[in-house]
Write a protein that holds these residues in place. Structure first.
Motif, PDB file in Angstrom:
ATOM      1  N   ARG A 184      11.298  49.376 -18.932  1.00  0.00           N
ATOM      2  CA  ARG A 184      10.796  48.102 -18.546  1.00  0.00           C
ATOM      3  C   ARG A 184       9.151  48.440 -17.989  1.00  0.00           C
ATOM      4  O   ARG A 184       8.641  47.928 -16.781  1.00  0.00           O
ATOM      5  CB  ARG A 184      11.265  47.182 -17.277  1.00  0.00           C
ATOM      6  CG  ARG A 184      12.759  46.412 -17.631  1.00  0.00           C
ATOM      7  CD  ARG A 184      13.066  45.568 -16.919  1.00  0.00           C
ATOM      8  NE  ARG A 184      14.314  45.150 -17.162  1.00  0.00           N
ATOM      9  CZ  ARG A 184      14.778  44.364 -15.957  1.00  0.00           C
ATOM     10  NH1 ARG A 184      14.377  44.175 -14.982  1.00  0.00           N
ATOM     11  NH2 ARG A 184      16.228  43.892 -16.255  1.00  0.00           N
ATOM     12  N   SER A 185       8.473  49.585 -18.886  1.00  0.00           N
ATOM     13  CA  SER A 185       6.856  49.652 -18.528  1.00  0.00           C
ATOM     14  C   SER A 185       6.746  50.341 -17.354  1.00  0.00           C
ATOM     15  O   SER A 185       5.665  50.326 -16.797  1.00  0.00           O
ATOM     16  CB  SER A 185       6.072  48.725 -18.962  1.00  0.00           C
ATOM     17  OG  SER A 185       6.152  47.560 -17.974  1.00  0.00           O
ATOM     18  N   THR A 186       8.060  50.942 -16.596  1.00  0.00           N
ATOM     19  CA  THR A 186       7.697  51.777 -15.455  1.00  0.00           C
ATOM     20  C   THR A 186       8.241  52.891 -15.309  1.00  0.00           C
ATOM     21  O   THR A 186       9.211  53.079 -16.041  1.00  0.00           O
ATOM     22  CB  THR A 186       8.349  50.925 -14.205  1.00  0.00           C
ATOM     23  OG1 THR A 186       7.782  49.600 -14.077  1.00  0.00           O
ATOM     24  CG2 THR A 186       8.078  51.637 -12.729  1.00  0.00           C
ATOM     25  N   ASN A 187       7.508  53.831 -14.945  1.00  0.00           N
ATOM     26  CA  ASN A 187       7.860  55.299 -15.069  1.00  0.00           C
ATOM     27  C   ASN A 187       8.717  55.798 -14.054  1.00  0.00           C
ATOM     28  O   ASN A 187       8.445  55.495 -12.805  1.00  0.00           O
ATOM     29  CB  ASN A 187       6.785  56.336 -15.269  1.00  0.00           C
ATOM     30  CG  ASN A 187       5.858  55.896 -16.267  1.00  0.00           C
ATOM     31  OD1 ASN A 187       6.218  55.825 -17.580  1.00  0.00           O
ATOM     32  ND2 ASN A 187       4.555  56.151 -16.206  1.00  0.00           N
ATOM     33  N   TYR A 188       9.995  56.313 -13.981  1.00  0.00           N
ATOM     34  CA  TYR A 188      10.794  56.936 -12.941  1.00  0.00           C
ATOM     35  C   TYR A 188      10.697  58.420 -13.342  1.00  0.00           C
ATOM     36  O   TYR A 188      11.367  58.634 -14.449  1.00  0.00           O
ATOM     37  CB  TYR A 188      12.265  56.237 -12.945  1.00  0.00           C
ATOM     38  CG  TYR A 188      11.918  54.603 -12.786  1.00  0.00           C
ATOM     39  CD1 TYR A 188      11.227  54.216 -11.809  1.00  0.00           C
ATOM     40  CD2 TYR A 188      12.569  53.926 -13.767  1.00  0.00           C
ATOM     41  CE1 TYR A 188      10.994  52.854 -11.466  1.00  0.00           C
ATOM     42  CE2 TYR A 188      12.649  52.549 -13.557  1.00  0.00           C
ATOM     43  CZ  TYR A 188      11.551  51.914 -12.244  1.00  0.00           C
ATOM     44  OH  TYR A 188      11.302  50.475 -12.297  1.00  0.00           O
ATOM     45  N   TRP A 189      10.265  59.345 -12.364  1.00  0.00           N
ATOM     46  CA  TRP A 189      10.200  60.555 -12.680  1.00  0.00           C
ATOM     47  C   TRP A 189      11.164  61.579 -12.223  1.00  0.00           C
ATOM     48  O   TRP A 189      11.727  61.327 -11.105  1.00  0.00           O
ATOM     49  CB  TRP A 189       8.929  61.036 -12.373  1.00  0.00           C
ATOM     50  CG  TRP A 189       7.750  60.403 -13.016  1.00  0.00           C
ATOM     51  CD1 TRP A 189       7.001  59.682 -12.339  1.00  0.00           C
ATOM     52  CD2 TRP A 189       7.139  60.600 -14.361  1.00  0.00           C
ATOM     53  NE1 TRP A 189       5.835  59.068 -13.194  1.00  0.00           N
ATOM     54  CE2 TRP A 189       6.164  59.784 -14.244  1.00  0.00           C
ATOM     55  CE3 TRP A 189       7.510  61.379 -15.441  1.00  0.00           C
ATOM     56  CZ2 TRP A 189       5.273  59.704 -15.453  1.00  0.00           C
ATOM     57  CZ3 TRP A 189       6.739  61.349 -16.517  1.00  0.00           C
ATOM     58  CH2 TRP A 189       5.519  60.568 -16.601  1.00  0.00           C
ATOM     59  N   VAL A 190      11.908  62.341 -12.797  1.00  0.00           N
ATOM     60  CA  VAL A 190      12.984  63.188 -12.384  1.00  0.00           C
ATOM     61  C   VAL A 190      12.383  64.874 -12.405  1.00  0.00           C
ATOM     62  O   VAL A 190      12.141  65.192 -13.490  1.00  0.00           O
ATOM     63  CB  VAL A 190      14.080  63.422 -13.199  1.00  0.00           C
ATOM     64  CG1 VAL A 190      15.154  64.440 -12.320  1.00  0.00           C
ATOM     65  CG2 VAL A 190      15.120  61.769 -13.282  1.00  0.00           C
ATOM     66  N   VAL A 191      11.783  65.131 -11.056  1.00  0.00           N
ATOM     67  CA  VAL A 191      11.186  66.531 -10.944  1.00  0.00           C
ATOM     68  C   VAL A 191      12.522  67.571 -10.701  1.00  0.00           C
ATOM     69  O   VAL A 191      13.313  67.366  -9.654  1.00  0.00           O
ATOM     70  CB  VAL A 191      10.185  66.422 -10.038  1.00  0.00           C
ATOM     71  CG1 VAL A 191       9.718  67.817  -9.863  1.00  0.00           C
ATOM     72  CG2 VAL A 191       9.115  65.637 -10.089  1.00  0.00           C
ATOM     73  N   SER A 192      12.662  68.578 -11.469  1.00  0.00           N
ATOM     74  CA  SER A 192      13.771  69.344 -11.280  1.00  0.00           C
ATOM     75  C   SER A 192      13.435  70.584 -11.185  1.00  0.00           C
ATOM     76  O   SER A 192      12.636  71.287 -11.893  1.00  0.00           O
ATOM     77  CB  SER A 192      14.836  69.149 -12.495  1.00  0.00           C
ATOM     78  OG  SER A 192      15.214  67.895 -12.682  1.00  0.00           O
ATOM     79  N   SER A 193      14.348  71.544 -10.354  1.00  0.00           N
ATOM     80  CA  SER A 193      13.849  72.798 -10.413  1.00  0.00           C
ATOM     81  C   SER A 193      15.423  73.485 -10.629  1.00  0.00           C
ATOM     82  O   SER A 193      16.333  73.237 -10.032  1.00  0.00           O
ATOM     83  CB  SER A 193      13.666  73.546  -8.865  1.00  0.00           C
ATOM     84  OG  SER A 193      13.962  74.733  -8.761  1.00  0.00           O
ATOM     85  N   LEU A 198      14.168  62.353  -7.350  1.00  0.00           N
ATOM     86  CA  LEU A 198      13.867  61.041  -8.334  1.00  0.00           C
ATOM     87  C   LEU A 198      12.681  60.617  -7.667  1.00  0.00           C
ATOM     88  O   LEU A 198      12.830  60.231  -6.479  1.00  0.00           O
ATOM     89  CB  LEU A 198      14.931  60.386  -8.450  1.00  0.00           C
ATOM     90  CG  LEU A 198      14.843  58.781  -9.222  1.00  0.00           C
ATOM     91  CD1 LEU A 198      14.575  58.947 -10.484  1.00  0.00           C
ATOM     92  CD2 LEU A 198      15.932  57.914  -9.152  1.00  0.00           C
ATOM     93  N   VAL A 199      11.553  60.386  -8.430  1.00  0.00           N
ATOM     94  CA  VAL A 199      10.335  59.667  -7.937  1.00  0.00           C
ATOM     95  C   VAL A 199      10.256  58.212  -8.355  1.00  0.00           C
ATOM     96  O   VAL A 199      10.103  58.207  -9.861  1.00  0.00           O
ATOM     97  CB  VAL A 199       9.076  60.681  -8.141  1.00  0.00           C
ATOM     98  CG1 VAL A 199       7.740  59.761  -7.831  1.00  0.00           C
ATOM     99  CG2 VAL A 199       9.222  62.056  -7.772  1.00  0.00           C
ATOM    100  N   ASP A 200      10.473  57.317  -7.904  1.00  0.00           N
ATOM    101  CA  ASP A 200      10.626  55.829  -7.897  1.00  0.00           C
ATOM    102  C   ASP A 200      11.833  55.512  -8.547  1.00  0.00           C
ATOM    103  O   ASP A 200      12.501  56.307  -9.336  1.00  0.00           O
ATOM    104  CB  ASP A 200       9.261  55.512  -8.931  1.00  0.00           C
ATOM    105  CG  ASP A 200       7.961  55.495  -8.057  1.00  0.00           C
ATOM    106  OD1 ASP A 200       8.070  55.091  -6.878  1.00  0.00           O
ATOM    107  OD2 ASP A 200       6.839  55.507  -8.561  1.00  0.00           O
ATOM    108  N   LEU A 201      12.237  54.171  -8.098  1.00  0.00           N
ATOM    109  CA  LEU A 201      13.672  53.981  -7.876  1.00  0.00           C
ATOM    110  C   LEU A 201      14.280  52.580  -8.611  1.00  0.00           C
ATOM    111  O   LEU A 201      14.961  52.184  -8.182  1.00  0.00           O
ATOM    112  CB  LEU A 201      14.068  54.023  -6.424  1.00  0.00           C
ATOM    113  CG  LEU A 201      13.357  55.223  -5.786  1.00  0.00           C
ATOM    114  CD1 LEU A 201      13.934  55.120  -4.135  1.00  0.00           C
ATOM    115  CD2 LEU A 201      14.013  56.544  -6.186  1.00  0.00           C
ATOM    116  N   GLY A 202      13.597  52.412  -9.826  1.00  0.00           N
ATOM    117  CA  GLY A 202      14.112  51.397 -10.509  1.00  0.00           C
ATOM    118  C   GLY A 202      14.012  49.955  -9.850  1.00  0.00           C
ATOM    119  O   GLY A 202      13.495  49.864  -8.914  1.00  0.00           O
TER     120      GLY A 202
END
Ligand SMILES: [Zn+2]
Length: 200
Positions: free
Chosen positions: A15-24, A30-34
Protein backbone atom coordinates in the motif's frame (compact mmCIF):
# COMPACT_ATOMS: atom_id res chain seq x y z
CA UNK A 1 39.19 -10.20 13.93
CA UNK A 2 35.56 -11.33 14.10
CA UNK A 3 34.02 -12.16 10.77
CA UNK A 4 31.52 -9.50 9.75
CA UNK A 5 28.14 -10.73 8.63
CA UNK A 6 26.98 -8.69 5.64
CA UNK A 7 23.91 -6.54 6.22
CA UNK A 8 20.98 -7.12 3.88
CA UNK A 9 18.00 -4.84 3.33
CA UNK A 10 14.62 -6.10 2.09
CA UNK A 11 11.44 -4.09 1.51
CA UNK A 12 8.32 -5.93 2.70
CA UNK A 13 6.12 -2.90 2.13
CA UNK A 14 2.62 -2.67 0.71
CA UNK A 15 0.00 0.00 0.00
CA UNK A 16 2.73 2.44 -1.11
CA UNK A 17 4.51 2.36 2.24
CA UNK A 18 7.94 0.82 2.66
CA UNK A 19 8.56 -1.56 5.55
CA UNK A 20 12.22 -2.43 5.71
CA UNK A 21 13.79 -5.56 7.15
CA UNK A 22 17.45 -4.96 7.98
CA UNK A 23 19.25 -8.23 8.65
CA UNK A 24 22.59 -9.44 9.85
CA UNK A 25 22.24 -13.07 8.84
CA UNK A 26 19.08 -14.23 10.60
CA UNK A 27 19.15 -11.44 13.20
CA UNK A 28 16.68 -8.88 11.95
CA UNK A 29 15.17 -5.48 12.62
CA UNK A 30 11.84 -4.38 11.15
CA UNK A 31 11.69 -0.66 10.35
CA UNK A 32 8.11 0.60 10.19
CA UNK A 33 5.26 -1.57 11.18
CA UNK A 34 2.35 -1.79 8.78
CA UNK A 35 -1.17 -0.42 8.63
CA UNK A 36 -3.80 -1.14 11.27
CA UNK A 37 -5.72 -4.32 10.53
CA UNK A 38 -3.16 -5.74 8.07
CA UNK A 39 -1.27 -8.30 10.20
CA UNK A 40 -2.22 -11.03 7.69
CA UNK A 41 -0.75 -9.00 4.84
CA UNK A 42 2.45 -8.27 6.76
CA UNK A 43 2.84 -11.97 7.60
CA UNK A 44 2.25 -12.90 3.95
CA UNK A 45 4.88 -10.38 2.77
CA UNK A 46 7.41 -11.70 5.30
CA UNK A 47 6.71 -15.28 4.18
CA UNK A 48 7.15 -14.29 0.52
CA UNK A 49 10.58 -12.87 1.35
CA UNK A 50 11.55 -15.91 3.48
CA UNK A 51 11.69 -13.92 6.70
CA UNK A 52 10.39 -15.84 9.73
CA UNK A 53 8.68 -13.48 12.16
CA UNK A 54 10.58 -15.07 15.05
CA UNK A 55 13.88 -13.88 13.57
CA UNK A 56 12.85 -10.23 13.97
CA UNK A 57 14.57 -9.05 17.13
CA UNK A 58 12.94 -5.62 17.36
CA UNK A 59 10.21 -3.59 15.73
CA UNK A 60 11.13 0.07 15.19
CA UNK A 61 8.61 2.69 14.05
CA UNK A 62 10.24 5.78 12.53
CA UNK A 63 7.25 7.67 13.98
CA UNK A 64 3.79 7.00 15.35
CA UNK A 65 1.55 7.61 12.35
CA UNK A 66 -0.85 4.83 11.48
CA UNK A 67 0.88 3.79 8.23
CA UNK A 68 4.19 3.40 10.10
CA UNK A 69 3.21 1.88 13.44
CA UNK A 70 -0.22 0.37 12.80
CA UNK A 71 0.76 -3.20 13.74
CA UNK A 72 3.08 -2.44 16.67
CA UNK A 73 0.88 -4.09 19.30
CA UNK A 74 0.06 -7.14 17.18
CA UNK A 75 3.77 -7.61 16.44
CA UNK A 76 4.45 -7.41 20.19
CA UNK A 77 1.81 -10.05 20.88
CA UNK A 78 3.45 -12.20 18.17
CA UNK A 79 6.77 -11.93 20.05
CA UNK A 80 8.54 -8.97 18.44
CA UNK A 81 9.59 -6.41 21.10
CA UNK A 82 8.82 -2.77 20.33
CA UNK A 83 11.86 -0.48 20.46
CA UNK A 84 10.74 2.96 21.59
CA UNK A 85 12.58 6.23 22.13
CA UNK A 86 11.74 8.76 24.82
CA UNK A 87 10.35 11.44 22.41
CA UNK A 88 8.06 8.78 20.91
CA UNK A 89 6.37 7.80 24.16
CA UNK A 90 3.82 10.68 24.18
CA UNK A 91 2.99 10.06 20.48
CA UNK A 92 1.92 6.46 21.07
CA UNK A 93 -1.48 7.03 22.75
CA UNK A 94 -2.39 9.71 20.18
CA UNK A 95 -2.41 7.15 17.33
CA UNK A 96 -5.77 5.81 18.38
CA UNK A 97 -7.43 9.17 17.62
CA UNK A 98 -6.48 8.83 13.92
CA UNK A 99 -8.19 5.48 13.45
CA UNK A 100 -11.81 4.45 12.95
CA UNK A 101 -13.36 1.27 14.38
CA UNK A 102 -13.37 -0.30 10.91
CA UNK A 103 -9.55 0.04 10.75
CA UNK A 104 -9.27 -2.68 13.44
CA UNK A 105 -6.39 -0.85 15.06
CA UNK A 106 -5.05 -2.59 18.16
CA UNK A 107 -4.00 0.05 20.67
CA UNK A 108 -0.36 -0.06 21.77
CA UNK A 109 -0.02 -0.71 25.49
CA UNK A 110 2.87 0.80 27.40
CA UNK A 111 3.73 -2.64 28.82
CA UNK A 112 6.68 -4.68 27.60
CA UNK A 113 8.15 -1.96 25.39
CA UNK A 114 11.90 -1.48 25.19
CA UNK A 115 12.27 2.25 25.88
CA UNK A 116 15.83 3.46 25.34
CA UNK A 117 17.77 6.71 24.90
CA UNK A 118 19.35 7.57 21.54
CA UNK A 119 22.79 7.31 23.15
CA UNK A 120 22.11 3.62 23.88
CA UNK A 121 20.98 2.78 20.34
CA UNK A 122 24.39 1.74 19.02
CA UNK A 123 24.86 -0.76 21.85
CA UNK A 124 21.36 -2.19 21.41
CA UNK A 125 21.90 -2.58 17.63
CA UNK A 126 25.36 -4.07 18.19
CA UNK A 127 23.77 -6.81 20.31
CA UNK A 128 21.70 -7.89 17.30
CA UNK A 129 24.68 -7.65 14.94
CA UNK A 130 23.64 -4.46 13.16
CA UNK A 131 26.33 -1.73 13.05
CA UNK A 132 24.66 1.66 13.24
CA UNK A 133 22.71 4.06 15.41
CA UNK A 134 19.28 5.63 15.73
CA UNK A 135 19.04 9.40 15.65
CA UNK A 136 16.28 11.84 16.59
CA UNK A 137 15.25 13.46 13.28
CA UNK A 138 12.17 15.64 13.90
CA UNK A 139 10.58 17.72 11.16
CA UNK A 140 7.73 15.64 9.76
CA UNK A 141 6.74 15.00 13.39
CA UNK A 142 8.41 15.60 16.74
CA UNK A 143 8.70 11.87 17.39
CA UNK A 144 10.47 11.01 14.10
CA UNK A 145 13.64 8.94 14.33
CA UNK A 146 15.99 7.57 11.67
CA UNK A 147 18.02 4.38 11.61
CA UNK A 148 21.48 5.09 10.20
CA UNK A 149 23.67 2.12 9.35
CA UNK A 150 27.45 2.50 9.40
CA UNK A 151 27.48 1.85 5.63
CA UNK A 152 25.58 5.12 5.11
CA UNK A 153 22.07 3.70 4.63
CA UNK A 154 19.56 6.01 6.33
CA UNK A 155 15.97 4.91 7.05
CA UNK A 156 14.26 8.25 7.42
CA UNK A 157 10.54 7.45 7.55
CA UNK A 158 8.64 10.55 6.45
CA UNK A 159 11.38 13.10 7.11
CA UNK A 160 10.48 15.74 4.52
CA UNK A 161 12.86 16.12 1.58
CA UNK A 162 14.28 19.67 1.79
CA UNK A 163 12.60 20.74 -1.47
CA UNK A 164 9.12 19.63 -0.37
CA UNK A 165 8.54 21.44 2.88
CA UNK A 166 4.92 22.43 3.54
CA UNK A 167 3.63 22.83 7.10
CA UNK A 168 6.95 21.73 8.60
CA UNK A 169 9.45 24.06 10.23
CA UNK A 170 12.19 24.30 7.56
CA UNK A 171 14.92 24.82 10.14
CA UNK A 172 13.95 21.69 12.07
CA UNK A 173 13.88 19.65 8.85
CA UNK A 174 17.25 21.09 7.72
CA UNK A 175 18.81 20.32 11.12
CA UNK A 176 17.67 16.68 10.89
CA UNK A 177 19.17 16.26 7.40
CA UNK A 178 22.36 17.95 8.62
CA UNK A 179 22.58 15.57 11.58
CA UNK A 180 22.18 12.57 9.26
CA UNK A 181 24.82 13.91 6.86
CA UNK A 182 27.28 14.63 9.70
CA UNK A 183 26.82 11.06 10.91
CA UNK A 184 27.66 9.67 7.47
CA UNK A 185 24.30 9.17 5.70
CA UNK A 186 24.74 8.56 1.98
CA UNK A 187 21.56 6.79 0.81
CA UNK A 188 17.98 7.42 1.86
CA UNK A 189 15.52 4.56 2.40
CA UNK A 190 12.32 6.57 2.79
CA UNK A 191 8.94 5.54 4.16
CA UNK A 192 7.39 6.08 0.75
CA UNK A 193 8.96 6.01 -2.72
CA UNK A 194 12.26 4.69 -4.04
CA UNK A 195 15.71 4.62 -2.45
CA UNK A 196 17.61 7.76 -3.38
CA UNK A 197 21.07 9.24 -2.87
CA UNK A 198 21.39 11.58 0.10
CA UNK A 199 21.86 14.66 -2.06
CA UNK A 200 19.70 13.55 -4.97
ZN1 LIG B 1 3.93 10.27 8.86
Amino acid sequence: MPKLTPITIVNVGYRSTNYWVVSSGTSRLLVDLGYPGTMGMMQARLRQMDIPLEEIRYALATHYHIDHAGLAQELKVAGVPLLLFEPQVPAVPVMKSWTKPQDHYVDITMHNNVVIAFAESRTVLERIGIPGEILHTPGHSDDSVSLLLDDGSAFTGDLTPPGRIGYEDPEVVAASWRLLREHGARRVYPGHGPVRPMDG
